[in-house]
Design a protein around this motif. Structure first.
Motif, mmCIF file in Angstrom:
data_model
loop_
_atom_site.group_PDB
_atom_site.id
_atom_site.type_symbol
_atom_site.label_atom_id
_atom_site.label_comp_id
_atom_site.label_asym_id
_atom_site.label_seq_id
_atom_site.Cartn_x
_atom_site.Cartn_y
_atom_site.Cartn_z
ATOM 1 N N VAL A 149 86.981 44.499 28.105
ATOM 2 C CA VAL A 149 85.624 43.944 28.040
ATOM 3 C C VAL A 149 84.669 44.912 28.739
ATOM 4 O O VAL A 149 85.069 45.800 29.495
ATOM 5 C CB VAL A 149 85.560 42.558 28.715
ATOM 6 C CG1 VAL A 149 86.452 41.565 27.969
ATOM 7 C CG2 VAL A 149 85.956 42.633 30.190
ATOM 8 N N ALA A 150 83.390 44.722 28.520
ATOM 9 C CA ALA A 150 82.372 45.589 29.132
ATOM 10 C C ALA A 150 82.352 45.410 30.652
ATOM 11 O O ALA A 150 82.587 44.313 31.167
ATOM 12 C CB ALA A 150 81.008 45.271 28.551
ATOM 13 N N LYS A 151 82.031 46.480 31.401
ATOM 14 C CA LYS A 151 81.979 46.435 32.863
ATOM 15 C C LYS A 151 80.838 47.324 33.361
ATOM 16 O O LYS A 151 80.668 48.454 32.885
ATOM 17 C CB LYS A 151 83.314 46.931 33.451
ATOM 18 C CG LYS A 151 83.388 46.921 34.971
ATOM 19 C CD LYS A 151 83.407 45.522 35.539
ATOM 20 C CE LYS A 151 83.597 45.518 37.046
ATOM 21 N NZ LYS A 151 83.608 44.154 37.598
ATOM 22 N N THR A 152 80.063 46.807 34.305
ATOM 23 C CA THR A 152 78.942 47.574 34.882
ATOM 24 C C THR A 152 79.135 47.720 36.388
ATOM 25 O O THR A 152 79.450 46.736 37.082
ATOM 26 C CB THR A 152 77.597 46.874 34.611
ATOM 27 O OG1 THR A 152 77.407 46.746 33.194
ATOM 28 C CG2 THR A 152 76.444 47.673 35.219
ATOM 29 N N TYR A 153 78.973 48.912 36.897
ATOM 30 C CA TYR A 153 79.036 49.164 38.343
ATOM 31 C C TYR A 153 77.623 49.513 38.839
ATOM 32 O O TYR A 153 76.926 50.333 38.220
ATOM 33 C CB TYR A 153 79.979 50.322 38.654
ATOM 34 C CG TYR A 153 81.429 50.055 38.296
ATOM 35 C CD1 TYR A 153 82.255 49.401 39.207
ATOM 36 C CD2 TYR A 153 81.955 50.463 37.061
ATOM 37 C CE1 TYR A 153 83.590 49.161 38.872
ATOM 38 C CE2 TYR A 153 83.272 50.225 36.740
ATOM 39 C CZ TYR A 153 84.090 49.576 37.655
ATOM 40 O OH TYR A 153 85.398 49.330 37.338
ATOM 41 N N SER A 154 77.253 48.924 39.957
ATOM 42 C CA SER A 154 75.944 49.219 40.579
ATOM 43 C C SER A 154 76.155 49.551 42.056
ATOM 44 O O SER A 154 76.864 48.817 42.762
ATOM 45 C CB SER A 154 74.996 48.023 40.454
ATOM 46 O OG SER A 154 74.727 47.747 39.105
ATOM 47 N N PHE A 155 75.599 50.606 42.497
ATOM 48 C CA PHE A 155 75.681 50.944 43.917
ATOM 49 C C PHE A 155 74.561 51.930 44.244
ATOM 50 O O PHE A 155 73.927 52.508 43.363
ATOM 51 C CB PHE A 155 77.043 51.566 44.259
ATOM 52 C CG PHE A 155 77.331 52.853 43.543
ATOM 53 C CD1 PHE A 155 77.013 54.076 44.127
ATOM 54 C CD2 PHE A 155 77.910 52.846 42.274
ATOM 55 C CE1 PHE A 155 77.266 55.250 43.463
ATOM 56 C CE2 PHE A 155 78.162 54.033 41.619
ATOM 57 C CZ PHE A 155 77.848 55.239 42.201
ATOM 58 N N SER A 156 74.301 52.079 45.573
ATOM 59 C CA SER A 156 73.314 53.063 46.022
ATOM 60 C C SER A 156 74.005 54.036 46.961
ATOM 61 O O SER A 156 74.928 53.661 47.694
ATOM 62 C CB SER A 156 72.140 52.376 46.742
ATOM 63 O OG SER A 156 72.598 51.709 47.906
#
Length: 339
Positions: A7-14
């Motif tokens: 399935v689709a996966k999104t990673y967010s970080f700074s």
């Protein structure tokens, strides 16, 4: 292998990749007890790592007039102002003045992401360690209104901090004869290097004056402050001469009435300035005695200089109610006080 699909996966970080920096200018300086202190500030846009952001002789080099200052003559301290900035104080012991150069190695600052300061910093200045000072003061008594005025000037060899320098009743103490008195203090002149004040005592009682200015009343552009200063002024005669409450030696003979008027002073009368000429009016039953019927003697000064007796002669005197009026400033003492 069974053809199942993810399935689709999104990673967010700074990620903070911006290193901390040193302010380009020195924050402030101070000098006390032969230690010259230079304050500098390091900053980060997110947060500094307090324990990893330090200064010491291992990452700071200080020279004075081109000569390296030994580690034993340097002091370092740091205080985190908020999470983003830290103030550092670099102290130079046994400082006697001159050109200071401070070189901070790169990497002395670290932020909470592990980024280190990359370029280091260099600060140069010529240090002024000569404090401003109060010069000699003058004191003058005014017998006309019985006031006493002290004039004093504070100076600095380079530049005064005029906004931080002030002489007020809060940072000074004045006594007359040992008793505290509150004067009026007025700034009368000011330049970049000096400031002059007048300290006025109204209705001066004549006692010896002591005027103390507290430490720190003057501050120069590099935060050097003035030392405590005390001025003393000898007592002056502030008592006015007076006329005796009664006439003396009144006699009448063949239409001529003679009497004496006596002036006195607690110290010494000014003989030449004490005169009844144009100062005396005599009336009999409300009628002014004419100048042709009136003789006013020059007066005789007593042996102690404290009394002067004026003989007065009224001719064609016919009796009645006599009124004697003496204008002000007929008597003067040697200080200039007048009746």
């Amino acid at each position: 292998t069974s053809n199942n699909l993810s399935v689709a996966k999104t990673y967010s970080f700074s990620k903070d990749v911006t290193p901390p920096t040193w302010d380009s200018k020195i924050t402030s300086t101070s000098y006390k007890n032969s230690i010259y202190t230079v304050n500098v500030t390091g900053t980060d846009e997110t947060a500094l790592n307090n324990s990893s952001s330090t200064l010491s002789s291992s990452n700071v080099t200080v020279t004075v007039n081109g000569t390296a200052v030994s580690a034993s003559n340097l002091t370092f301290s740091g205080q985190l102002s908020d999470s983003k900035s830290k103030a550092f104080a670099i102290g130079i012991k046994n400082f006697t003045g001159g050109e200071i150069k401070i070189v901070i190695s790169k990497g002395a600052l670290t932020d909470t992401s592990g980024n280190k300061e990359k370029t280091g910093a260099t600060y140069s200045l010529t240090a002024d360690i000569t404090p401003p000072a109060w010069e000699n003061a003058t004191g003058k008594y005014n017998p006309d209104d019985q006031s006493y005025t002290i004039t004093v000037t504070g100076t600095d060899d380079i530049e005064l901090n005029t906004r931080a320098s002030a002489l007020t009743t809060s940072n000074s103490t004045l006594t007359v004869g040992g008793t505290a008195v509150t004067p009026t203090i007025t700034k009368t002149a000011s330049t970049s290097k000096s400031v002059t004040y007048e300290i006025k005592i109204s209705k001066h009682t004549g006692g010896a004056i002591s005027f103390k200015i507290n430490e720190g009343a003057l501050k120069d552009a590099q935060n050097n402050t003035s030392a405590e200063k005390t001025y003393t002024f000898t007592a002056v005669d502030a008592v006015k001469p007076t006329w005796a409450s009664n006439i003396s030696g009144g006699t009448y003979s063949n239409g001529t009435y003679t009497f004496n008027l006596v002036g006195t002073d607690n110290t010494q009368l000014n003989n030449s300035s004490s005169s009844l000429t144009s100062k005396l009016t005599i009336k009999t039953d409300s009628t002014v005695v004419s100048s042709s019927d009136l003789t006013i003697g020059n007066g005789t000064l007593g042996s102690d200089g404290k009394t002067k007796t004026f003989p007065i002669t009224v001719r064609n005197f016919k009796g009645g109610n006599v009124t004697i009026s003496i204008s002000s400033k007929a008597l003067y003492d040697t200080t200039g006080n007048w009746s």
